[in-house]
Design an enzyme around this catalytic site. Structure first.
Site, PDB file in Angstrom:
ATOM      1  N   ASP A 208       0.593  -1.139  -0.314  1.00 60.04           N
ATOM      2  CA  ASP A 208       0.102   0.403   0.066  1.00 60.04           C
ATOM      3  C   ASP A 208       0.448   1.086   0.110  1.00 60.04           C
ATOM      4  O   ASP A 208       2.122   1.218   0.595  1.00 60.04           O
ATOM      5  CB  ASP A 208      -0.518   0.445   0.881  1.00 60.04           C
ATOM      6  CG  ASP A 208      -1.708  -1.273   1.078  1.00 60.04           C
ATOM      7  OD1 ASP A 208      -2.207  -1.461   0.313  1.00 60.04           O
ATOM      8  OD2 ASP A 208      -1.963  -1.663   2.561  1.00 60.04           O
ATOM      9  N   ASP A 247      -1.265  -2.745  -4.005  1.00 64.63           N
ATOM     10  CA  ASP A 247      -2.363  -2.900  -3.278  1.00 64.63           C
ATOM     11  C   ASP A 247      -3.160  -1.735  -3.044  1.00 64.63           C
ATOM     12  O   ASP A 247      -3.907  -0.618  -3.777  1.00 64.63           O
ATOM     13  CB  ASP A 247      -1.606  -3.129  -2.536  1.00 64.63           C
ATOM     14  CG  ASP A 247      -2.725  -4.262  -1.447  1.00 64.63           C
ATOM     15  OD1 ASP A 247      -3.698  -4.352  -1.536  1.00 64.63           O
ATOM     16  OD2 ASP A 247      -2.512  -4.561  -0.374  1.00 64.63           O
ATOM     17  N   ASP A 251      -4.502   1.278   2.950  1.00 61.60           N
ATOM     18  CA  ASP A 251      -5.555   1.004   4.248  1.00 61.60           C
ATOM     19  C   ASP A 251      -5.179   0.518   5.427  1.00 61.60           C
ATOM     20  O   ASP A 251      -4.491   1.005   6.214  1.00 61.60           O
ATOM     21  CB  ASP A 251      -4.908  -0.663   3.952  1.00 61.60           C
ATOM     22  CG  ASP A 251      -5.601  -0.952   2.032  1.00 61.60           C
ATOM     23  OD1 ASP A 251      -6.081  -0.138   1.933  1.00 61.60           O
ATOM     24  OD2 ASP A 251      -5.205  -1.880   1.908  1.00 61.60           O
ATOM     25  N   ARG A 303     -14.012   0.645  -3.159  1.00 56.44           N
ATOM     26  CA  ARG A 303     -13.359   0.517  -1.752  1.00 56.44           C
ATOM     27  C   ARG A 303     -13.206   2.714  -1.119  1.00 56.44           C
ATOM     28  O   ARG A 303     -11.437   2.559  -1.221  1.00 56.44           O
ATOM     29  CB  ARG A 303     -12.150  -0.109  -1.601  1.00 56.44           C
ATOM     30  CG  ARG A 303     -12.037  -1.695  -1.722  1.00 56.44           C
ATOM     31  CD  ARG A 303     -11.380  -2.522  -1.349  1.00 56.44           C
ATOM     32  NE  ARG A 303     -11.343  -3.657  -1.356  1.00 56.44           N
ATOM     33  CZ  ARG A 303      -9.803  -5.099  -1.207  1.00 56.44           C
ATOM     34  NH1 ARG A 303      -9.338  -4.299  -0.884  1.00 56.44           N
ATOM     35  NH2 ARG A 303     -10.754  -6.287  -1.147  1.00 56.44           N
TER      36      ARG A 303
END
Length: 430
Positions: A208, A247, A251, A303
């Site tokens: 990430d 990714d 997150d 997301r």
């Protein structure tokens, strides 16, 4: 180049995008304002504001950044990033590419030949090429994974501060501020094939751009995060699946808690923000309390965010889906035991996207959504979603079990839409 513990003034300001006649405000000792979201709870978030002069650094390359981060130490520190730092560089500052990390005979073509589902089947990859992939991936991780410890503030100087190719990781740390910084292209050279993921198999990547894992009291403000330089949509297809290289953009997992993300921009990416990483991770109950306000999500497939377990206040955000978005899936993901309180958010989409497409539910039961604007028109997001998905998904209830009290002024969706378009992202810090 060595770490310089000096103020950046004069000619350097011009190089960083600050006009010579302007006096840039030093934001490095700013703390989170009172009531500005969940990160203000239980003592607030002050980052490295208490750092002594010996722990205030201006860094211009990876080596300097690594020294300043001090292995993720908890010593109060302020790190100012000047210009562009490329994480994929050696200790002399020379550029590294994927071929430089590859070891033990790893080659993409050999890996693909070894684990082609038509011959390998559905078993998890193992053997020489998977071992070589793991060894190669470890070599890249040594360069691009950058641990951030407690009591740290990281700020970009001027309007052109960039961290390229790196993965900032706030793991089991408390009291961190990251502001005015562009985080770009956390590119994984060695994705792993997972044959049973999603039924059809998929490629899984490692990095990430910013990962909060077991982190508490974190304020992310005026950050821009994207895949700029290497968009996944331009990667090839192997085994019938896109060969993903990235990714998440941000997150928030591993029981992270008390986080405020404000005035930031997330762009040109597939899976932008995951809050809570598993339906069975019941230890996340009572944690993952996150505020997202005045952020822009542009050209994001899904997301934005997807939430499990957490109490998430989502207000005054701007969503832009481009006209050529053929792969858009949803914006707000409502998953297991999530409690999302959404207020006054604005969505801009092309004609083939319906209001009900903005939300997706996986075992989620609750979504409070008021004041939503859809292409300039007020809509009742929850009612439309339930009507559209009647018979295929369970209805969502507006009772999420809590009401936010920690927040700044909540503007109308229309007013916030304009302000976010002008002011969100790196280089726009007031």
């Amino acid at each position: 180049m060595r770490i310089r513990q000096v103020a950046v003034v004069g000619a350097l300001l011009g190089l960083l995008g600050v006009p010579a006649h302007a006096e840039a405000r030093d934001i490095s000792r700013d703390v989170l304002a009172e009531n500005d979201g969940w990160a203000w709870a239980d003592g607030g978030t002050t980052g490295g504001s208490a750092a002594d002069d010996a722990h205030v650094y201006t860094v211009t390359d990876r080596a300097g950044l690594v020294r300043a981060l001090d292995g993720g130490s908890d010593t109060p520190k302020i790190i100012k990033i000047a210009g562009t730092i490329d994480a994929n560089t050696d200790d002399d500052g020379d550029r590294l590419d994927c071929a430089d990390y590859a070891t033990d005979g790893y080659r993409t073509k050999k890996y693909l030949a070894a684990y082609d589902p038509r011959t390998w089947g559905s078993a998890k990859p193992s053997g020489p090429q998977e071992e070589a992939r793991q060894a190669s991936a470890a070599r890249q991780a040594e360069r691009v994974v950058l641990p951030v410890g407690s009591n740290t503030t990281i700020v970009g100087l001027g309007s052109k501060a960039v961290l390229k190719g790196g993965s900032l990781q706030v793991k089991d740390a408390d009291n961190v501020i990251i502001r005015n910084l562009e985080l770009r292209d956390a590119y994984d050279c060695f994705p792993v094939w997972q044959p049973n993921n999603g039924g059809l198999g998929d490629w899984k990547t490692a990095y990430d751009t910013l990962w909060l894992n077991g982190a508490t009291h974190v304020w992310v403000d005026h950050v821009t995060a994207s895949d700029k330089g290497h968009p996944d949509e331009k990667e090839p297809t192997y085994f019938g699946r896109n060969y993903l290289r990235h990714d998440g953009l941000l997150d928030i997992t591993g029981g992270s808690d008390l986080v405020t993300v404000s005035w930031s921009r997330f762009a040109d990416h597939d899976k932008a923000m995951l809050i809570g990483n598993g339906d069975t991770v019941t230890g996340d109950r009572g944690r993952l309390r996150v505020t997202l306000h005045h952020n822009e999500f542009e050209s994001v497939v899904q997301r934005a965010p997807r939430v499990r377990f957490g109490q998430v206040h989502l207000y005054n955000n701007r969503y832009v889906v481009p006209e050529d978005a053929h792969d858009y899936r949803y914006s707000v993901g409502v998953s297991t035991e999530s409690a999302v309180f959404a207020e006054n958010n604005a969505f801009h989409t092309p004609g083939h996207i319906e209001v009900a497409d903005l939300v997706k539910s996986w075992n989620g039961t609750a979504l409070h959504a008021t004041g939503t604007l859809f292409n300039g028109y007020p809509v009742d997001l929850l009612t439309i979603y339930n009507a559209y998905n009647s018979g295929s998904e369970r209805d969502l209830t507006a009772d999420v079990g809590w009401t936010p009290t920690l927040h700044t002024k909540i503007d109308s969706a229309d007013a916030a839409d304009r302000e976010v378009a002008r002011g969100a992202g790196a280089g726009r810090t007031p």
